[in-house]
Design a protein around this motif. Structure first.
Motif, PDB file in Angstrom:
ATOM      1  N   TYR A 309       0.818  -1.218   0.000  1.00 49.83           N
ATOM      2  CA  TYR A 309       0.000   0.000   0.000  1.00 49.83           C
ATOM      3  C   TYR A 309       0.851   1.268   0.000  1.00 49.83           C
ATOM      4  O   TYR A 309       0.345   2.375  -0.031  1.00 49.83           O
ATOM      5  N   GLY A 310       2.169   1.106   0.061  1.00 53.01           N
ATOM      6  CA  GLY A 310       3.033   2.287   0.015  1.00 53.01           C
ATOM      7  C   GLY A 310       3.150   3.020   1.334  1.00 53.01           C
ATOM      8  O   GLY A 310       3.526   4.189   1.394  1.00 53.01           O
ATOM      9  N   ARG A 311       2.800   2.319   2.414  1.00 54.27           N
ATOM     10  CA  ARG A 311       2.835   2.973   3.717  1.00 54.27           C
ATOM     11  C   ARG A 311       4.241   3.005   4.275  1.00 54.27           C
ATOM     12  O   ARG A 311       4.595   3.883   5.046  1.00 54.27           O
ATOM     13  N   ILE A 312       5.037   2.005   3.922  1.00 55.19           N
ATOM     14  CA  ILE A 312       6.420   1.968   4.408  1.00 55.19           C
ATOM     15  C   ILE A 312       7.363   1.772   3.228  1.00 55.19           C
ATOM     16  O   ILE A 312       6.962   1.291   2.165  1.00 55.19           O
ATOM     17  N   PRO A 330       0.805   5.980  -0.207  1.00 55.10           N
ATOM     18  CA  PRO A 330      -0.533   5.390  -0.306  1.00 55.10           C
ATOM     19  C   PRO A 330      -1.347   5.911  -1.486  1.00 55.10           C
ATOM     20  O   PRO A 330      -2.112   5.162  -2.083  1.00 55.10           O
ATOM     21  N   ALA A 331      -1.155   7.187  -1.826  1.00 54.57           N
ATOM     22  CA  ALA A 331      -1.940   7.739  -2.933  1.00 54.57           C
ATOM     23  C   ALA A 331      -1.683   6.967  -4.226  1.00 54.57           C
ATOM     24  O   ALA A 331      -2.601   6.771  -5.024  1.00 54.57           O
ATOM     25  N   ARG A 334      -3.664   3.702  -4.034  1.00 54.09           N
ATOM     26  CA  ARG A 334      -5.095   3.979  -4.223  1.00 54.09           C
ATOM     27  C   ARG A 334      -5.401   4.220  -5.691  1.00 54.09           C
ATOM     28  O   ARG A 334      -6.404   3.751  -6.204  1.00 54.09           O
ATOM     29  N   LEU A 340      -6.716  -0.442   1.632  1.00 55.78           N
ATOM     30  CA  LEU A 340      -6.184  -1.079   2.839  1.00 55.78           C
ATOM     31  C   LEU A 340      -7.084  -0.766   4.029  1.00 55.78           C
ATOM     32  O   LEU A 340      -7.449   0.382   4.261  1.00 55.78           O
ATOM     33  N   THR A 342      -6.697  -0.901   7.884  1.00 57.14           N
ATOM     34  CA  THR A 342      -5.615  -1.085   8.855  1.00 57.14           C
ATOM     35  C   THR A 342      -6.130  -1.769  10.119  1.00 57.14           C
ATOM     36  O   THR A 342      -7.321  -1.767  10.399  1.00 57.14           O
ATOM     37  N   ASN A 347      -5.538   4.784  15.671  1.00 54.85           N
ATOM     38  CA  ASN A 347      -4.452   5.652  15.223  1.00 54.85           C
ATOM     39  C   ASN A 347      -4.271   5.683  13.716  1.00 54.85           C
ATOM     40  O   ASN A 347      -3.615   6.579  13.195  1.00 54.85           O
ATOM     41  N   ALA A 348      -4.795   4.690  13.022  1.00 53.42           N
ATOM     42  CA  ALA A 348      -4.598   4.675  11.575  1.00 53.42           C
ATOM     43  C   ALA A 348      -5.899   4.351  10.851  1.00 53.42           C
ATOM     44  O   ALA A 348      -5.880   3.785   9.769  1.00 53.42           O
ATOM     45  N   GLY A 349      -7.017   4.699  11.473  1.00 55.96           N
ATOM     46  CA  GLY A 349      -8.289   4.404  10.834  1.00 55.96           C
ATOM     47  C   GLY A 349      -9.249   5.568  10.929  1.00 55.96           C
ATOM     48  O   GLY A 349      -9.438   6.315   9.979  1.00 55.96           O
ATOM     49  N   LEU A 350      -9.798   5.749  12.103  1.00 54.24           N
ATOM     50  CA  LEU A 350     -10.838   6.761  12.260  1.00 54.24           C
ATOM     51  C   LEU A 350     -10.249   8.150  12.452  1.00 54.24           C
ATOM     52  O   LEU A 350      -9.142   8.306  12.950  1.00 54.24           O
ATOM     53  N   GLY A 363     -11.507  10.782   1.695  1.00 49.89           N
ATOM     54  CA  GLY A 363     -10.642  10.238   0.657  1.00 49.89           C
ATOM     55  C   GLY A 363     -11.350  10.024  -0.668  1.00 49.89           C
ATOM     56  O   GLY A 363     -10.722   9.768  -1.676  1.00 49.89           O
TER      57      GLY A 363
ATOM     58  N   ASN B 210      -5.612  13.565  11.978  1.00 46.47           N
ATOM     59  CA  ASN B 210      -4.637  12.481  12.100  1.00 46.47           C
ATOM     60  C   ASN B 210      -3.907  12.380  10.773  1.00 46.47           C
ATOM     61  O   ASN B 210      -4.467  11.950   9.778  1.00 46.47           O
ATOM     62  N   VAL B 213      -3.814   8.893   9.082  1.00 48.67           N
ATOM     63  CA  VAL B 213      -5.084   8.512   8.463  1.00 48.67           C
ATOM     64  C   VAL B 213      -5.261   9.267   7.150  1.00 48.67           C
ATOM     65  O   VAL B 213      -5.632   8.691   6.130  1.00 48.67           O
ATOM     66  N   ARG B 215      -3.001  10.492   5.212  1.00 48.03           N
ATOM     67  CA  ARG B 215      -2.072   9.986   4.205  1.00 48.03           C
ATOM     68  C   ARG B 215      -2.608   8.672   3.620  1.00 48.03           C
ATOM     69  O   ARG B 215      -2.523   8.426   2.425  1.00 48.03           O
ATOM     70  N   LEU B 216      -3.156   7.829   4.494  1.00 45.91           N
ATOM     71  CA  LEU B 216      -3.631   6.517   4.044  1.00 45.91           C
ATOM     72  C   LEU B 216      -4.813   6.625   3.086  1.00 45.91           C
ATOM     73  O   LEU B 216      -5.021   5.744   2.267  1.00 45.91           O
ATOM     74  N   VAL B 217      -5.606   7.680   3.215  1.00 51.42           N
ATOM     75  CA  VAL B 217      -6.712   7.819   2.267  1.00 51.42           C
ATOM     76  C   VAL B 217      -6.288   8.634   1.049  1.00 51.42           C
ATOM     77  O   VAL B 217      -7.119   9.012   0.234  1.00 51.42           O
ATOM     78  N   GLY B 218      -4.992   8.871   0.928  1.00 49.04           N
ATOM     79  CA  GLY B 218      -4.476   9.462  -0.297  1.00 49.04           C
ATOM     80  C   GLY B 218      -4.324  10.972  -0.289  1.00 49.04           C
ATOM     81  O   GLY B 218      -4.106  11.572  -1.328  1.00 49.04           O
ATOM     82  N   GLN B 332      -8.710  10.725  21.560  1.00 41.55           N
ATOM     83  CA  GLN B 332      -7.661   9.725  21.748  1.00 41.55           C
ATOM     84  C   GLN B 332      -6.832  10.014  22.990  1.00 41.55           C
ATOM     85  O   GLN B 332      -6.758  11.120  23.467  1.00 41.55           O
TER      86      GLN B 332
END
Lengths: 511, 380
Positions: A309-312, A330-331, A334, A340, A342, A347-350, A363, B210, B213, B215-218, B332
């Motif tokens: 996913y390009g996260r790391i 990530p872009a 996508r 993805l 997570t 911390n990496a979702g909501l 997104g 966040n 988050v 970054r993960l959605v692009g 959080q």
């Protein structure tokens, strides 16, 4: 019968929601008492009352310890009365030593203003040896694995010499091996007479370990079951209020022949230069196929998904439908149709600063916008449609995501990654911290997506789940794919054997 | 679901409601603002005289313009302490261009704006590319810009400026209010709309909520942060040049002390120091509230010493309200470490203020107040 800890008519409200109603919990001394229930059943609320997070006065009813009514005004109060709590999330100070982490916040080890480190280390070593764990108490926490940190948390609780030890989902971050070791430790503590309350929603754990189970549903106790009457079906049906006959829907759609995703020689270097996190992993996923990625926590499962996913940062080639894609962030992934989900919702979702509906559309705003201007009607309509089709239980799309149960949060995130249907879906522990009912909905959804031609990779620590859901399996050990087999050849034994074959990098040292 | 109400519980819920209202951002600050206005009016009807209203709005206009940018930047999860000295430097650059540089006024103004954008870009590069915390990066810029102002002017104001500058700066629009306030109103409307209704605004909320988050959605979070830093720089330049116009002189003191006024103001207005929360309108209301307190105390004749105390209390409340708001919304668990890092930041701020005081800056009010903040934060 004398109970060591009990509640009488305990009720608690949150702004219009009744989290607990007239709960009469009865905990006998010297036993492991399981507190089970789905997410949102009231387990956490009950525990927070018992350990003083919700102070006396914010609830109705009585808490009794050793038969005497107690009113805790803070967790420190509860601790002083002999109630220790090990929270689900690791709360450790990474830069301090194990000994310092065990005794953090506890006084009495200072002579005047100075900490007596020798004494501190000696006592910490004692606590750890009581747990049967051999670790250098001077080592910094940062050098430990998640499982070892979990043990340090338990040691911290034990160091207060508690009469009741509460453990909130202690195996959530542990692999099968580590869980077994933890259970041995808990059994040892029981033999020493420590009363434990084990909060969990994993039924096998209850069956394996507990002497007594209290089942909560919708804030009420619905069953109190002694060990003699333990039966998986009984506990599950008490939890969900209905019998679950079929956990895994049948797979009735064919798997395609076309490779949708191909990964060649994937390598994830470890920052700092030691052994690679992922070394030389190659595999492919076909249209409509569900591939399960098995392995211990720390074997590199999550990192495989993160790299794709390009996260790391990673090396290697990724092909989507035969076309090579350069994935630097990530872009890029996508853009190529990869999505993805997570593992870490918090911390990496909501996004806790945005409402439910906006978390779903995040997104994908371009679908509801003209020249950068959001059409709020269209956005809200789409969010409501997602809420309905994913059966997200919330007051409205304006709801605060922090107040949703784990299952509903997960459904919201699934809704997000599926607003714009991807070609490839990567799922990291999709059912972690999710109740039984939602789990089944997620299984059904995953199969449905495969039927629609998506290529899926699923990471899960729960082997029955992985075996029930996937068409093909890859087993990772220390960043290397050590075995690959299809559903017909799949078994828990085979996965465990493959896992064991690889050199195990870091295990809990048990005496 | 009809809860079975017991007297104790319903009282508890009422308390929660009141707290939620106070900490609810715009609504809360509007009520507080209205209450203050009424109180000051009752104490002295002169508070709502035409002259005083005009004076307050004119005074809030300059910092308010920067506040729009600072709000957006705070929502994106960063902040800029260099706004005051960037404002000063850009004013001086524009002034130098139109006098010594013999550049037409319009181009000189564009030059000032470009300088602001450039300084914002540098801030963003240091923060985003090199990962230096915004506090340190923009604190560094504060000194650099202040120093450059001295380098350019040698400490003397640039004077006289072309007539048109002073004429514009001292001109009044509707109701005798200066043009700076009109510019502020336009920026408020545009900024508030952009943050609420555009993908740009939503993605800025996501970035500050966040970063991972987002970054993960692009979302290209770095680009958004860069844009926000440049926006703040340009708005600081705008405010600086407007003050220059009103003074008809590019003095070296333009913008001094603005940085904390702006941050305190927008935080009073419900903008979170931790990113992702707040509105442009709310931020502006907060700044107006601070201005009302300051003017109000002057009007009712409170001695200067007590005015300082009041400003200090309001500033402490700015941080206090933010913390309460976060507690109420079950955010959080990071708040502890966030507060800790914020406190470190404030300690550095105190140091800087002390240094500045020793070199002769006048507004040592804020030294005291930031120290209060730190004390308070440690107790809680």
């Amino acid at each position: 019968m004398p109970y060591i800890l009990a509640t009488e008519g305990l009720s608690k409200h949150f702004a219009g929601v009744q989290a607990l109603r007239t709960v009469d919990l009865k905990v006998q001394p010297g036993l492991i008492h399981a507190l089970v229930g789905q997410n949102g059943a009231g387990k956490s609320t009950l525990v927070k009352v018992l350990n003083g997070v919700y102070p006396a006065g914010s609830y109705e009813g009585t808490v009794r310890l050793h038969d005497a009514p107690v009113r805790f005004s803070s967790p420190a109060d509860a601790r002083a009365c002999g109630i220790a709590y090990v929270p689900q999330e690791l709360q450790v100070l990474e830069n301090l030593s194990i000994a310092e982490n065990i005794y953090v916040g506890q006084t009495g080890l200072e002579s005047k203003a100075l900490v007596r480190f020798n004494e501190l280390n000696r006592r910490a070593a004692q606590v750890l040896s009581r747990l049967g764990v051999a670790l250098d108490v001077r080592a910094p926490l940062a050098s430990l694995s998640a499982a070892q940190k979990q043990l340090v948390m338990i040691a911290r609780a034990l160091a207060t010499a508690p009469s009741v030890l509460m453990l909130d989902e202690p195996t959530a971050a542990l692999s099968v091996h580590e869980t077994d070791r933890l259970f041995l430790i808990l059994e040892r503590l029981r033999s020493e007479g420590v009363t434990m309350i084990l909060i969990t929603h994993r039924i096998p754990e209850v069956l394996a370990l507990a002497d007594w189970a209290t089942v909560l549903r919708d804030g009420q106790i619905v069953a109190e079951i002694p060990r003699a009457d333990f039966h998986e079906d009984a506990i599950v049906s008490a939890m969900v209020g209905r019998r679950i006959d079929l956990l895994f829907p049948p797979r009735d759609t064919p798997i395609g022949t076309e490779e949708v995703l191909r990964v060649e020689r994937l390598r994830v270097p470890r920052p700092g230069g030691a052994a690679d996190i992922i070394s030389d992993a190659s595999f492919s996923v076909r249209r409509g196929e569900i591939v399960g990625l098995a392995g211990l926590v720390g074997s590199g499962r999550t990192e495989v998904l993160s790299a794709i996913y390009g996260r790391i940062a990673h090396e290697g080639r990724v092909f989507v439908e035969g076309r090579e894609i350069a994935i630097r962030q990530p872009a890029d992934a996508r853009g190529a149709g990869i999505a993805l989900l997570t593992e870490d919702r918090k911390n990496a979702g909501l996004l806790f600063n945005l409402q439910l509906g906006r978390n779903i559309t995040l997104g994908n705003l371009h679908l509801f916008a003209n020249h950068g201007l959001i059409d709020r009607d269209r956005e809200d309509t789409a969010a409501r449609a997602s809420m309905r089709s994913f059966e997200i239980k919330a007051k409205s799309i304006r709801a605060d995501v922090a107040h949703l149960s784990g299952g509903n949060q997960q459904k919201a995130l699934l809704a997000r990654v599926l607003v714009h249907t991807p070609k490839i879906l990567l799922l990291d522990e999709p059912t972690k911290g999710v109740d039984v009912g939602t789990k089944q909905e997620i299984y059904r959804l995953i199969l449905e997506l495969a039927g629609r031609g998506l290529a899926l990779i699923v990471v899960s620590s729960e082997l029955p789940e992985l075996l029930g859901m996937c068409d093909r399996f890859l087993v990772l050990s220390n960043g290397t794919i050590v075995d690959e087999f299809t559903k017909a050849d799949g078994s828990e034994e085979r996965i465990l054997q493959a896992t064991a074959r690889g050199p195990v990098r870091q295990q809990i040292a048990t005496a | 679901m009809q809860p079975t109400a017991s007297p104790r519980l319903s009282r508890w819920r009422l308390g929660a409601l009141v707290l939620a209202l106070i900490s609810g951002g715009e609504a809360g600050v509007c009520i507080a603002l209205a209450a203050l206005v009424v109180v000051f009016y009752l104490l002295n009807h002169g508070f709502l005289s035409e002259v005083n209203i005009r004076a307050m709005l004119d005074a809030v206009a300059y910092v308010g313009i920067i506040g729009v940018g600072q709000t957006v930047l705070l929502v994106a999860g960063e902040f800029d302490l260099s706004v005051g000295s960037v404002a000063g430097l850009c004013a001086v650059i524009a002034g130098w261009l139109m006098t010594t540089g013999h550049v037409p006024v319009a181009l000189a103004v564009l030059g000032g704006l470009a300088a602001g954008a450039l300084l914002g870009l540098i801030n963003s590069i240091v923060v985003v590319r090199f990962g230096i915390p915004a506090f340190i990066a923009t604190l560094g810029m504060l000194f650099v810009a202040q120093g450059l102002t001295q380098v350019i002017t040698n400490g003397y104001p640039i004077y006289p400026l072309p007539d048109v500058v002073g004429n514009f700066g001292q001109a009044t629009s509707l109701f005798g209010i200066g043009w700076a306030f009109v510019i502020l109103l336009v920026l408020l409307v545009v900024g508030d709309f952009a943050m609420r209704r555009t993908t740009l605004g939503r993605n800025i909320y996501a970035t500050g909520g966040n970063k991972e988050v987002a970054r993960l959605v692009g979302i290209n979070t770095n680009r958004y942060k860069t844009v926000c830093f440049m926006l703040v720089g340009m708005l600081a330049a705008t405010a600086g040049m407007l003050v220059m116009g009103s003074l008809a002189s590019a003095t070296t003191s333009i913008g001094q002390g603005w940085e904390l006024t702006v941050i305190a103001g927008v935080v009073v207005g419900g903008v979170s120091l931790f990113g992702g929360v707040g509105t442009v309108l709310g931020g502006a209301m907060g700044m107006l509230l601070l201005q009302v307190v300051q003017s109000g105390l002057v009007v009712v004749g409170v001695s200067a010493n007590w005015q300082q105390v009041s400003v200090g209390v309001i500033m402490v409340l700015a941080v206090g309200l933010d913390v309460v708001r976060r507690k109420l919304s079950f955010r959080q668990v990071h708040s502890v470490s966030d507060v800790a890092s914020l406190l470190t930041d404030l300690e550095v701020a105190t140091e800087r203020r002390t240094i500045q005081r020793s070199v002769g800056a006048t507004d040592d009010v804020r030294v005291t107040t930031t120290e209060h903040n730190i004390e308070r934060g440690r107790d809680s």
